[in-house]
Design an enzyme around this catalytic site. Sequence first.
Site, PDB file in Angstrom:
ATOM      1  N   LYS A  10      -6.014  -0.097   5.499  1.00 54.89           N
ATOM      2  CA  LYS A  10      -5.284  -1.004   4.597  1.00 54.89           C
ATOM      3  C   LYS A  10      -4.035  -0.342   4.040  1.00 54.89           C
ATOM      4  O   LYS A  10      -4.040   0.869   3.759  1.00 54.89           O
ATOM      5  CB  LYS A  10      -6.185  -1.422   3.416  1.00 54.89           C
ATOM      6  CG  LYS A  10      -7.592  -1.824   3.833  1.00 54.89           C
ATOM      7  CD  LYS A  10      -8.427  -2.373   2.698  1.00 54.89           C
ATOM      8  CE  LYS A  10      -9.881  -2.521   3.114  1.00 54.89           C
ATOM      9  NZ  LYS A  10     -10.693  -1.299   2.910  1.00 54.89           N
TER      10      LYS A  10
ATOM     11  N   HIS B 291      -3.811  -4.496   1.230  1.00 59.48           N
ATOM     12  CA  HIS B 291      -4.980  -4.243   0.382  1.00 59.48           C
ATOM     13  C   HIS B 291      -5.052  -5.204  -0.814  1.00 59.48           C
ATOM     14  O   HIS B 291      -6.116  -5.696  -1.164  1.00 59.48           O
ATOM     15  CB  HIS B 291      -4.924  -2.778  -0.082  1.00 59.48           C
ATOM     16  CG  HIS B 291      -6.252  -2.168  -0.365  1.00 59.48           C
ATOM     17  ND1 HIS B 291      -6.543  -0.847  -0.120  1.00 59.48           N
ATOM     18  CD2 HIS B 291      -7.390  -2.684  -0.895  1.00 59.48           C
ATOM     19  CE1 HIS B 291      -7.790  -0.592  -0.480  1.00 59.48           C
ATOM     20  NE2 HIS B 291      -8.314  -1.689  -0.957  1.00 59.48           N
TER      21      HIS B 291
ATOM     22  N   TYR C 289      -8.384   5.305  -0.081  1.00 57.62           N
ATOM     23  CA  TYR C 289      -9.670   5.993  -0.256  1.00 57.62           C
ATOM     24  C   TYR C 289      -9.537   7.508  -0.058  1.00 57.62           C
ATOM     25  O   TYR C 289     -10.474   8.255  -0.338  1.00 57.62           O
ATOM     26  CB  TYR C 289     -10.745   5.436   0.688  1.00 57.62           C
ATOM     27  CG  TYR C 289     -10.986   3.941   0.568  1.00 57.62           C
ATOM     28  CD1 TYR C 289     -10.554   3.234  -0.548  1.00 57.62           C
ATOM     29  CD2 TYR C 289     -11.632   3.230   1.578  1.00 57.62           C
ATOM     30  CE1 TYR C 289     -10.749   1.860  -0.655  1.00 57.62           C
ATOM     31  CE2 TYR C 289     -11.836   1.855   1.475  1.00 57.62           C
ATOM     32  CZ  TYR C 289     -11.391   1.172   0.353  1.00 57.62           C
ATOM     33  OH  TYR C 289     -11.593  -0.173   0.263  1.00 57.62           O
TER      34      TYR C 289
ATOM     35  N   ASP D  57     -14.818   0.500   7.843  1.00 56.08           N
ATOM     36  CA  ASP D  57     -13.793   0.010   6.923  1.00 56.08           C
ATOM     37  C   ASP D  57     -13.164   1.169   6.157  1.00 56.08           C
ATOM     38  O   ASP D  57     -13.834   1.823   5.352  1.00 56.08           O
ATOM     39  CB  ASP D  57     -14.400  -0.991   5.927  1.00 56.08           C
ATOM     40  CG  ASP D  57     -13.321  -1.585   5.044  1.00 56.08           C
ATOM     41  OD1 ASP D  57     -12.535  -2.402   5.562  1.00 56.08           O
ATOM     42  OD2 ASP D  57     -13.223  -1.220   3.846  1.00 56.08           O
TER      43      ASP D  57
END
Length: 314
Positions: free
Chosen positions: A81, A114, A52, A47
């Site tokens: 995402k 997201h 990130y 994921d």
Amino acid sequence: MSTIPTVLPLNSGHEIPVVGLGTYKSSSGEVGEAVKYAIQIGYRHIDCAWMYANEAEIGHVLKEILDEGSIKREDLFIVTKLWNNFHARELVVEKLKESLSLLNLTYIDLYLIHWPMGFKENADPLPNDPSAYTDIDYVETWKGMEECVDQGLAKSIGLSNFNEEQITRYLVLENCRIRPAVNQIEVNPNLNQKDLIGFCKEREIVVTGYCPLGRAAQSQVTPGYPVSTLLDQKVVEMGKKYGKTAAQVVLRYLISLGIAVIPKSVNENRIQENIQIFDFDLDPEDISYLDSRNTGQRIATLVAYKDHKYYPFR
Ligand SMILES: NC(=O)c1ccc[n+]([C@@H]2O[C@H](COP(=O)([O-])OP(=O)(O)OC[C@H]3O[C@@H](n4cnc5c(N)ncnc54)[C@H](OP(=O)(O)O)[C@@H]3O)[C@@H](O)[C@H]2O)c1
């Protein structure tokens, strides 16, 4: 023993592995090794997210693994995402291409919106001023997501942090050509989400549960965080009965709800522990105890955006 499948079918015709590796806050210098180790020991679902800021390191490792040849691209299920700054329809394909380039991939298995709230393209990714909000309708964003499938860049598309009403806007109003395959939401014993999971199941949308471990260590020290069930002595003792840890008890409980889970770890022992959850059953009284922990407390609130038109947790 009741058997829990290791993959769940998606309405796109593909399958999602039930346990994946989370990568949020997996820092540089650690995330690549974690992904490499996870894939070595049998994880197939990773994921990721543009937000990130670690897709490049993950991409480096994915290339190494795929070049080596024993694992094929089609064996892996990679998720990423679209962040809130890029909800304009014309930005969606472009941002997926950017993530694919960082991840060294030609397609993604699952692309998610997201959050439902949009921010201006050039604003801070976590703005602290409402003037950065846009009211771009996520239904418009979805059209961009569908173009990702049309162009062969995404096998499946889905949502994250969408509530029932927001999902209904896609499905009942027939605002979508391609149905969302997944809704990724916070799920742990403090917030077991049985209603939203049931709602999604009826609409053939698979739920992936994030923060499945309730961010155990942080939950002890972060003001306002609900205390993780991993720290509950009763759950620790329960685990001893099965020769399992509290984390394994909690993850087993969650997958028995018919969802996928994506525990994050950069520690080899814990990465291994988190996938060894298919070889035991929980006794009914233990399931009842875990059910009773459902206080509804949420970790990932993004409450700073509660006045945004599309904030999902009212
Ligand atoms: N869609 C969204 O909006 C959204 C929001 C949040 C998260 N996510 C995704 O979901 C993933 C998981 O959520 P999360 O990372 O927030 O929280 P989490 O998985 O509930 O907890 C991660 C924390 O638990 C520790 N941990 C891992 N395995 C453990 C074990 N067996 N025993 C004890 N502690 C353990 C990790 O430390 P170590 O690394 O040191 O093991 C880390 O500190 C994220 O990484 C991200 O991919 C998505």
